[in-house]
Design a protein around this motif. Structure first.
Motif, PDB file in Angstrom:
ATOM      1  N   LEU A  26       0.857  -1.192   0.000  1.00  0.00           N
ATOM      2  CA  LEU A  26       0.000   0.000   0.000  1.00  0.00           C
ATOM      3  C   LEU A  26       0.892   1.241   0.000  1.00  0.00           C
ATOM      4  O   LEU A  26       1.927   1.265   0.666  1.00  0.00           O
ATOM      5  CB  LEU A  26      -0.918   0.002   1.222  1.00  0.00           C
ATOM      6  N   PRO A  27       0.480   2.267  -0.742  1.00  0.00           N
ATOM      7  CA  PRO A  27       1.344   3.447  -0.796  1.00  0.00           C
ATOM      8  C   PRO A  27       1.316   4.230   0.508  1.00  0.00           C
ATOM      9  O   PRO A  27       0.264   4.378   1.126  1.00  0.00           O
ATOM     10  CB  PRO A  27       0.698   4.285  -1.916  1.00  0.00           C
ATOM     11  N   VAL A  28       2.474   4.677   0.921  1.00  0.00           N
ATOM     12  CA  VAL A  28       2.573   5.618   2.035  1.00  0.00           C
ATOM     13  C   VAL A  28       3.417   6.779   1.531  1.00  0.00           C
ATOM     14  O   VAL A  28       4.605   6.615   1.244  1.00  0.00           O
ATOM     15  CB  VAL A  28       3.206   4.977   3.290  1.00  0.00           C
ATOM     16  N   LEU A  29       2.785   7.911   1.328  1.00  0.00           N
ATOM     17  CA  LEU A  29       3.457   9.101   0.805  1.00  0.00           C
ATOM     18  C   LEU A  29       4.269   8.760  -0.447  1.00  0.00           C
ATOM     19  O   LEU A  29       5.464   9.017  -0.524  1.00  0.00           O
ATOM     20  CB  LEU A  29       4.305   9.743   1.896  1.00  0.00           C
ATOM     21  N   ASN A  30       3.540   8.141  -1.374  1.00  0.00           N
ATOM     22  CA  ASN A  30       4.095   7.925  -2.709  1.00  0.00           C
ATOM     23  C   ASN A  30       5.175   6.859  -2.822  1.00  0.00           C
ATOM     24  O   ASN A  30       5.948   6.866  -3.764  1.00  0.00           O
ATOM     25  CB  ASN A  30       4.634   9.255  -3.255  1.00  0.00           C
ATOM     26  N   ARG A  31       5.262   5.968  -1.885  1.00  0.00           N
ATOM     27  CA  ARG A  31       6.119   4.802  -2.081  1.00  0.00           C
ATOM     28  C   ARG A  31       5.493   3.605  -1.367  1.00  0.00           C
ATOM     29  O   ARG A  31       4.809   3.773  -0.363  1.00  0.00           O
ATOM     30  CB  ARG A  31       7.556   5.028  -1.616  1.00  0.00           C
ATOM     31  N   PRO A  32       5.723   2.398  -1.904  1.00  0.00           N
ATOM     32  CA  PRO A  32       5.147   1.234  -1.234  1.00  0.00           C
ATOM     33  C   PRO A  32       5.670   1.143   0.195  1.00  0.00           C
ATOM     34  O   PRO A  32       6.863   1.369   0.428  1.00  0.00           O
ATOM     35  CB  PRO A  32       5.668   0.048  -2.065  1.00  0.00           C
ATOM     36  N   PHE A  33       4.779   0.837   1.126  1.00  0.00           N
ATOM     37  CA  PHE A  33       5.128   0.812   2.556  1.00  0.00           C
ATOM     38  C   PHE A  33       6.435   0.067   2.828  1.00  0.00           C
ATOM     39  O   PHE A  33       7.287   0.520   3.583  1.00  0.00           O
ATOM     40  CB  PHE A  33       3.969   0.177   3.343  1.00  0.00           C
ATOM     41  N   LEU A  34       6.596  -1.106   2.187  1.00  0.00           N
ATOM     42  CA  LEU A  34       7.761  -1.944   2.493  1.00  0.00           C
ATOM     43  C   LEU A  34       9.094  -1.251   2.182  1.00  0.00           C
ATOM     44  O   LEU A  34      10.124  -1.577   2.769  1.00  0.00           O
ATOM     45  CB  LEU A  34       7.655  -3.251   1.707  1.00  0.00           C
ATOM     46  N   GLU A  35       9.071  -0.260   1.305  1.00  0.00           N
ATOM     47  CA  GLU A  35      10.334   0.430   0.978  1.00  0.00           C
ATOM     48  C   GLU A  35      10.922   1.156   2.190  1.00  0.00           C
ATOM     49  O   GLU A  35      12.131   1.331   2.284  1.00  0.00           O
ATOM     50  CB  GLU A  35      10.139   1.402  -0.187  1.00  0.00           C
ATOM     51  N   TYR A  36      10.067   1.565   3.127  1.00  0.00           N
ATOM     52  CA  TYR A  36      10.595   2.216   4.333  1.00  0.00           C
ATOM     53  C   TYR A  36      11.379   1.189   5.166  1.00  0.00           C
ATOM     54  O   TYR A  36      12.434   1.492   5.705  1.00  0.00           O
ATOM     55  CB  TYR A  36       9.459   2.819   5.169  1.00  0.00           C
ATOM     56  N   VAL A 293      -5.649  10.954   0.908  1.00  0.00           N
ATOM     57  CA  VAL A 293      -6.413  10.868  -0.340  1.00  0.00           C
ATOM     58  C   VAL A 293      -5.474  10.210  -1.353  1.00  0.00           C
ATOM     59  O   VAL A 293      -4.439  10.779  -1.701  1.00  0.00           O
ATOM     60  CB  VAL A 293      -6.842  12.277  -0.808  1.00  0.00           C
ATOM     61  N   LEU A 294      -5.810   9.007  -1.768  1.00  0.00           N
ATOM     62  CA  LEU A 294      -4.875   8.254  -2.611  1.00  0.00           C
ATOM     63  C   LEU A 294      -4.943   8.697  -4.078  1.00  0.00           C
ATOM     64  O   LEU A 294      -5.790   9.528  -4.450  1.00  0.00           O
ATOM     65  CB  LEU A 294      -5.125   6.756  -2.449  1.00  0.00           C
ATOM     66  N   ASP A 295      -4.055   8.116  -4.879  1.00  0.00           N
ATOM     67  CA  ASP A 295      -3.847   8.569  -6.261  1.00  0.00           C
ATOM     68  C   ASP A 295      -5.157   8.707  -7.054  1.00  0.00           C
ATOM     69  O   ASP A 295      -5.991   7.805  -7.076  1.00  0.00           O
ATOM     70  CB  ASP A 295      -2.954   7.566  -7.009  1.00  0.00           C
ATOM     71  N   GLY A 296      -5.285   9.820  -7.734  1.00  0.00           N
ATOM     72  CA  GLY A 296      -6.384  10.019  -8.673  1.00  0.00           C
ATOM     73  C   GLY A 296      -7.753  10.189  -8.048  1.00  0.00           C
ATOM     74  O   GLY A 296      -8.754  10.262  -8.765  1.00  0.00           O
ATOM     75  N   ALA A 297      -7.839  10.247  -6.721  1.00  0.00           N
ATOM     76  CA  ALA A 297      -9.161  10.428  -6.088  1.00  0.00           C
ATOM     77  C   ALA A 297      -9.591  11.891  -6.207  1.00  0.00           C
ATOM     78  O   ALA A 297      -8.757  12.795  -6.331  1.00  0.00           O
ATOM     79  CB  ALA A 297      -9.110  10.005  -4.625  1.00  0.00           C
ATOM     80  N   VAL A 298     -10.911  12.110  -6.174  1.00  0.00           N
ATOM     81  CA  VAL A 298     -11.438  13.465  -6.325  1.00  0.00           C
ATOM     82  C   VAL A 298     -12.342  13.781  -5.140  1.00  0.00           C
ATOM     83  O   VAL A 298     -13.259  13.022  -4.828  1.00  0.00           O
ATOM     84  CB  VAL A 298     -12.258  13.575  -7.643  1.00  0.00           C
ATOM     85  N   ALA A 312      -7.824   5.050  -4.026  1.00  0.00           N
ATOM     86  CA  ALA A 312      -7.408   5.552  -5.341  1.00  0.00           C
ATOM     87  C   ALA A 312      -8.615   5.675  -6.277  1.00  0.00           C
ATOM     88  O   ALA A 312      -9.471   4.804  -6.316  1.00  0.00           O
ATOM     89  CB  ALA A 312      -6.370   4.596  -5.942  1.00  0.00           C
ATOM     90  N   ARG A 313      -8.675   6.764  -6.992  1.00  0.00           N
ATOM     91  CA  ARG A 313      -9.717   7.048  -7.986  1.00  0.00           C
ATOM     92  C   ARG A 313     -11.143   7.062  -7.448  1.00  0.00           C
ATOM     93  O   ARG A 313     -12.103   7.011  -8.197  1.00  0.00           O
ATOM     94  CB  ARG A 313      -9.621   6.084  -9.185  1.00  0.00           C
ATOM     95  N   ALA A 314     -11.305   7.128  -6.124  1.00  0.00           N
ATOM     96  CA  ALA A 314     -12.659   7.268  -5.561  1.00  0.00           C
ATOM     97  C   ALA A 314     -13.135   8.703  -5.797  1.00  0.00           C
ATOM     98  O   ALA A 314     -12.318   9.601  -6.022  1.00  0.00           O
ATOM     99  CB  ALA A 314     -12.633   6.946  -4.071  1.00  0.00           C
ATOM    100  N   ARG A 315     -14.468   8.896  -5.746  1.00  0.00           N
ATOM    101  CA  ARG A 315     -15.008  10.247  -5.938  1.00  0.00           C
ATOM    102  C   ARG A 315     -15.930  10.596  -4.793  1.00  0.00           C
ATOM    103  O   ARG A 315     -16.899   9.883  -4.539  1.00  0.00           O
ATOM    104  CB  ARG A 315     -15.812  10.324  -7.240  1.00  0.00           C
TER     105      ARG A 315
END
Ligand code: GDD
Ligand code: MG
Length: 340
Positions: A26-36, A293-298, A312-315
């Protein structure tokens, strides 16, 4: 030292988001959580990492490949049937040969120093060492009672309140001597927490518990997934947002982080900390307090959101109100003037 990360769980407490992606991705501030967590390993000199997958196994390979881009050598182990934390660790045995190994839960973020953990482990001559942290509610975790020398006296997974006799819990990071694997049955569902740890204690093995200083969180619920964003943005962790996230200024004390292409219309108001994913849009006069608010949501004009995660992409329709704890599935719709 080599490491294995357990990432095969279904993340049921983090639905609906884990229906689209496994929890550690899952993204956390624009990177997959595991990358931290990868960052912590790299900093501690760990380069070889086995990823123990089951649920949505291929997603991980797609995201990280051989790990070169991340400065790691990643290998993948896949269970066709989830084998529990013990079965998953046992499957990685062949990739961990050659000394003490580090085993990690894949949904925790722990800014700890692996070298300090290892010196503690060696000094106690332990077969297994467990990193510990202190929490207010130990009932959601594995309770670990230690003595004055730091040796584990009791391990109790998900205790009831009347069994809580300490606030130290299993932080989801272990050091295993190679002999540990001979006590884990192969090809069978088995739990480290309910099986291996209590059984090795009963057999008189030396298990040590090291209280890991520093930030710790398990992102396994929607509330904690939101919280890790607030903690990173609030500077309460040593971690920084991923590349491309910029801070939007001019919101009176609020911290607003925006991914590439995120757009905020005029008169929008923010308080606390807010993370806007790539291409997310916030309408005129909308009010957001402590939200993701995840990617592309409005988020529509005049909507009010407090302590929510918008998939993501929810409205979210205009003038809708989303109360604390709302978790809006990716791609879903909330009508104008709705109250959730
Ligand atoms: N490969 C594989 N196979 N991985 C698994 C499986 C499995 O069958 N089951 C769980 N995992 C992985 C999950 O993906 C997660 O990264 C990790 O193991 C822990 O599972 P959770 O489901 O998140 O467990 P928890 O949070 O309830 O409890 C665990 O973590 C706490 C700390 O956050 C326990 O280890 C507790 O003792 C501990 O306090
Ligand atoms: Mg967890």
């Amino acid at each position: 030292m080599k490491a294995a990360i357990l990432i095969g769980g279904q993340g049921t407490r983090l639905r609906p988001f884990t229906l689209d992606a496994p929890k550690p991705l899952l993204p956390v501030l624009n990177r997959p959580f595991l990358e931290y967590q990868f960052q912590v390993l790299r900093k501690s000199g760990v380069r070889e990492v086995a990823l123990c997958t089951s649920y949505r196994a291929l997603d991980f390979r797609r995201a990280f490949g051989d790990g070169r881009r991340l400065g790691l050598r990643l290998r993948y182990v896949r269970e066709t049937m989830p084998l529990g934390t013990g079965g998953a660790a046992k499957n990685a045995e062949n990739l961990l040969l050659g000394g003490t190994s580090l085993i990690l839960n894949g949904d925790v973020l722990n800014a700890f120093d692996v070298r300090a953990f290892l010196s503690f482990h060696r000094a106690r001559r332990a077969e297994i060492s467990i990193a510990l942290t202190r929490v207010k509610d130990p009932t959601a975790y594995g309770l670990v009672l230690t003595d004055a020398k730091g040796l584990v006296r009791r391990f109790l997974e998900k205790p009831s309140w009347d069994e809580v006799e300490t606030n130290t819990i299993n932080a989801g990071a272990y050091l295993f001597e190679p002999s540990v694997f001979s006590h884990i049955p192969a090809g069978k569902t088995y739990s480290l927490e309910r099986g291996l740890f209590p059984e090795r204690l009963a057999a008189g093995a030396v298990l040590a518990g090291w209280v890991a200083p520093g930030y710790w969180i398990d992102i396994g619920t929607v509330d904690k997934y939101l919280q890790v964003h607030l903690d990173i943005l609030g500077g309460r962790t040593p971690f920084k947002p991923g590349a491309g996230v910029r801070a939007l200024k001019g919101f009176e004390g609020a911290i607003v982080a925006a991914g590439a292409g995120a757009h905020v219309a005029e008169f929008a108001r923010f308080s606390g900390a807010v993370s806007l994913g790539r291409g997310a849009r916030v309408g005129r006069g909308a009010q957001l307090s402590d939200c993701v608010v995840l990617d592309g949501a409005v988020v529509g004009d005049g909507a009010r959101l407090e302590r929510c995660v918008v998939g993501a992409r929810a409205r979210v329709g205009t003038h809708a109100t989303l109360g604390p704890g709302t978790a809006l599935a990716g791609g879903s719709r909330v009508g104008d003037y709705s109250q959730l």
